[in-house]
Motif scaffolding. Structure first.
Motif, PDB file in Angstrom:
ATOM      1  N   UNK A 128      32.973  26.148  38.618  1.00  0.00           N
ATOM      2  CA  UNK A 128      34.328  25.973  38.991  1.00  0.00           C
ATOM      3  C   UNK A 128      34.987  27.307  39.054  1.00  0.00           C
ATOM      4  N   UNK A 129      34.842  28.251  38.093  1.00  0.00           N
ATOM      5  CA  UNK A 129      35.524  29.481  38.140  1.00  0.00           C
ATOM      6  C   UNK A 129      34.894  30.755  38.505  1.00  0.00           C
ATOM      7  N   UNK A 130      33.309  30.906  38.431  1.00  0.00           N
ATOM      8  CA  UNK A 130      32.705  31.850  38.897  1.00  0.00           C
ATOM      9  C   UNK A 130      32.583  31.891  40.375  1.00  0.00           C
ATOM     10  N   UNK A 131      32.663  30.920  41.254  1.00  0.00           N
ATOM     11  CA  UNK A 131      32.972  31.208  42.656  1.00  0.00           C
ATOM     12  C   UNK A 131      34.161  32.100  43.305  1.00  0.00           C
ATOM     13  N   UNK A 132      35.134  32.197  42.437  1.00  0.00           N
ATOM     14  CA  UNK A 132      36.230  33.094  42.763  1.00  0.00           C
ATOM     15  C   UNK A 132      35.833  34.405  42.628  1.00  0.00           C
ATOM     16  N   UNK A 133      35.457  34.840  43.746  1.00  0.00           N
ATOM     17  CA  UNK A 133      34.776  36.284  43.804  1.00  0.00           C
ATOM     18  C   UNK A 133      35.973  37.271  43.549  1.00  0.00           C
ATOM     19  N   UNK A 134      37.088  37.277  43.965  1.00  0.00           N
ATOM     20  CA  UNK A 134      38.124  38.378  43.894  1.00  0.00           C
ATOM     21  C   UNK A 134      38.210  38.472  42.138  1.00  0.00           C
ATOM     22  N   UNK A 135      37.781  37.561  41.408  1.00  0.00           N
ATOM     23  CA  UNK A 135      38.123  37.767  40.142  1.00  0.00           C
ATOM     24  C   UNK A 135      37.028  38.224  39.283  1.00  0.00           C
ATOM     25  N   UNK A 136      36.022  38.570  39.846  1.00  0.00           N
ATOM     26  CA  UNK A 136      34.637  38.995  39.267  1.00  0.00           C
ATOM     27  C   UNK A 136      33.755  39.985  40.010  1.00  0.00           C
ATOM     28  N   UNK A 137      33.153  40.812  39.374  1.00  0.00           N
ATOM     29  CA  UNK A 137      32.532  41.984  39.715  1.00  0.00           C
ATOM     30  C   UNK A 137      30.905  41.676  39.799  1.00  0.00           C
ATOM     31  N   UNK A 138      30.500  41.892  40.980  1.00  0.00           N
ATOM     32  CA  UNK A 138      28.898  41.724  41.130  1.00  0.00           C
ATOM     33  C   UNK A 138      28.258  42.943  40.477  1.00  0.00           C
ATOM     34  N   UNK A 139      27.597  42.634  39.112  1.00  0.00           N
ATOM     35  CA  UNK A 139      27.128  43.560  38.549  1.00  0.00           C
ATOM     36  C   UNK A 139      25.467  43.626  38.662  1.00  0.00           C
ATOM     37  N   UNK A 140      24.813  44.571  38.255  1.00  0.00           N
ATOM     38  CA  UNK A 140      23.506  44.801  38.314  1.00  0.00           C
ATOM     39  C   UNK A 140      23.002  45.657  37.193  1.00  0.00           C
ATOM     40  N   UNK A 141      21.529  45.895  37.118  1.00  0.00           N
ATOM     41  CA  UNK A 141      20.990  46.863  36.035  1.00  0.00           C
ATOM     42  C   UNK A 141      21.715  48.332  36.315  1.00  0.00           C
ATOM     43  N   UNK A 142      22.073  48.640  37.532  1.00  0.00           N
ATOM     44  CA  UNK A 142      22.622  49.809  37.775  1.00  0.00           C
ATOM     45  C   UNK A 142      24.063  49.928  37.021  1.00  0.00           C
ATOM     46  N   UNK A 143      24.694  48.932  36.634  1.00  0.00           N
ATOM     47  CA  UNK A 143      26.000  48.751  36.150  1.00  0.00           C
ATOM     48  C   UNK A 143      25.828  49.270  34.650  1.00  0.00           C
ATOM     49  N   UNK A 144      26.528  50.269  34.186  1.00  0.00           N
ATOM     50  CA  UNK A 144      26.509  50.793  32.836  1.00  0.00           C
ATOM     51  C   UNK A 144      26.915  49.669  31.717  1.00  0.00           C
ATOM     52  N   UNK A 145      28.114  49.353  31.808  1.00  0.00           N
ATOM     53  CA  UNK A 145      28.773  48.456  30.942  1.00  0.00           C
ATOM     54  C   UNK A 145      29.801  47.381  31.696  1.00  0.00           C
ATOM     55  N   UNK A 146      30.143  46.289  31.121  1.00  0.00           N
ATOM     56  CA  UNK A 146      31.118  45.565  31.687  1.00  0.00           C
ATOM     57  C   UNK A 146      32.430  46.117  31.701  1.00  0.00           C
ATOM     58  N   UNK A 147      33.333  45.974  32.863  1.00  0.00           N
ATOM     59  CA  UNK A 147      34.470  46.602  33.027  1.00  0.00           C
ATOM     60  C   UNK A 147      35.512  45.641  32.013  1.00  0.00           C
ATOM     61  N   UNK A 148      36.389  46.457  31.428  1.00  0.00           N
ATOM     62  CA  UNK A 148      37.298  46.045  30.569  1.00  0.00           C
ATOM     63  C   UNK A 148      38.423  45.036  31.180  1.00  0.00           C
ATOM     64  N   UNK A 149      38.401  44.977  32.438  1.00  0.00           N
ATOM     65  CA  UNK A 149      39.334  44.060  33.152  1.00  0.00           C
ATOM     66  C   UNK A 149      38.743  42.989  33.867  1.00  0.00           C
ATOM     67  N   UNK A 150      37.790  43.460  34.770  1.00  0.00           N
ATOM     68  CA  UNK A 150      37.198  42.519  35.772  1.00  0.00           C
ATOM     69  C   UNK A 150      35.626  42.222  35.155  1.00  0.00           C
ATOM     70  N   UNK A 151      35.545  40.756  34.803  1.00  0.00           N
ATOM     71  CA  UNK A 151      34.221  40.695  34.130  1.00  0.00           C
ATOM     72  C   UNK A 151      33.178  40.499  35.101  1.00  0.00           C
ATOM     73  N   UNK A 152      31.793  40.444  34.870  1.00  0.00           N
ATOM     74  CA  UNK A 152      30.680  40.286  35.776  1.00  0.00           C
ATOM     75  C   UNK A 152      30.460  38.939  35.994  1.00  0.00           C
ATOM     76  N   UNK A 153      30.386  38.651  37.309  1.00  0.00           N
ATOM     77  CA  UNK A 153      29.936  37.434  37.592  1.00  0.00           C
ATOM     78  C   UNK A 153      28.463  36.616  37.023  1.00  0.00           C
ATOM     79  N   UNK A 154      28.564  35.538  36.812  1.00  0.00           N
ATOM     80  CA  UNK A 154      27.245  35.019  35.974  1.00  0.00           C
ATOM     81  C   UNK A 154      26.953  33.814  37.169  1.00  0.00           C
TER      82      UNK A 154
END
Length: 305
Positions: A128-154
């Protein structure tokens, strides 16, 4: 010198009845006292208590104001080594019973609804929460660490565990393993060379599964392994993921943060026997302590049919 004598002789106080005494106390018509005090006396005592309690209330509000100035709504004051939680995460699993005193996952394959509902409750926010794309970042193995404001989408990616009431309907239940959240903690994964070494004593099946992956994936994951504590010949199989990518860390109280999980399916469960399973995390800065339940978790599961 002669003593002065009053014109009127001493008079004995009038004897009052009990009812008259009460009436006299409530209101004395001679002195105009109410409950033993004049209007002036009542005003003075009321003024005293108003000032006293106003001062106490102001003092209490001032203390609270100062206290709240020391708090942060976003992050705890004490973190990592300075906190009671420490700097090594524990591990949790789902589903669990609604009653926290019930620690055994006891199920019947003919009636798996209770436990499948418990899994639905756990997975609900991911759907229910994860589909809200605007609230999440699309992260991958090129992403260093999680953003302190926008969480990575799971994204929930289930294979066998998506079938037959998460496996509970065919006596192959799925467990969902996840690390506990520690504010500001960043994992330090093992390198490929360390995983290949015998010193690490990693389970052979996990080691083989990891070494099939690209190096950049190997060195950016917290790994998970589980074992049957009583050698009941139970089979433990990963459903899809076998680790937690490091780009989901650190947890920084991001709005809508969803903890990554690994799905593990249990097969060959004996009927009527409680099976004890122990799971642990693998990373350089994760301490595994069975007494304090750090870096690992134990669970018991019982198949009744």
């Amino acid at each position: 010198m002669a003593d002065k004598k009053t014109d009127e002789p001493y008079k004995r106080p009038q004897t009052l009845t009990r009812c008259e005494q009460i009436t006299h106390f409530l209101y004395n018509s001679e002195t105009h006292e109410v409950l033993g005090r004049t209007a002036k006396s009542w005003f003075q005592i009321a003024l005293f208590y108003v000032v006293l309690y106003a001062f106490l209330a102001g003092f209490f509000i001032a203390l609270l104001t100062v206290f709240y100035q020391t708090l942060n709504d976003h992050e705890p004051k004490w973190t990592m080594d300075n906190s009671l939680i420490g700097n090594s995460p524990g591990m949790g699993y789902r589903p669990t019973h609604a009653d926290p005193d019930v620690t055994v996952i006891s199920f019947n394959a003919k009636d798996p609804k209770y436990w499948s509902d418990r899994v639905d409750d756990f997975l609900g926010p991911y759907y229910t929460i994860a589909p809200k794309a605007d609230a999440y970042a699309e992260c991958n193995y090129g992403t260093a660490n999680a953003d302190p404001i926008t969480p990575c989408s799971f994204k929930v990616d289930l294979n066998k565990c998506a079938q037959n009431d998460y496996g509970f309907g065919v006596n192959k239940p799925c467990l969902f393993l996840k690390p506990n959240k520690i504010f500001g903690w960043t994992p330090i994964p093992y390198t490929k060379e360390e995983i290949e070494s015998e010193e690490l004593q990693m389970p052979a099946n996990l080691q083989a599964a990891i070494l099939k992956l690209p190096t950049d994936v190997i060195e950016k994951n917290i790994w998970v392994s589980c074992m049957d504590m009583d050698n009941m010949n139970v089979t433990l199989e990963y459903d899809t993921h076998i680790g937690f990518p490091t780009f989901y860390f650190p947890y920084a109280n991001q709005a809508g943060y969803l903890t990554p999980f690994v799905a593990m399916q249990i097969d060959n469960l004996p009927v009527g026997v409680t099976v004890k399973i122990s799971c642990r995390l693998w990373a350089k800065n994760i301490v595994v302590d069975r007494q304090r339940r750090l870096g690992m978790t134990n669970l018991e599961i019982l198949s009744n049919a």
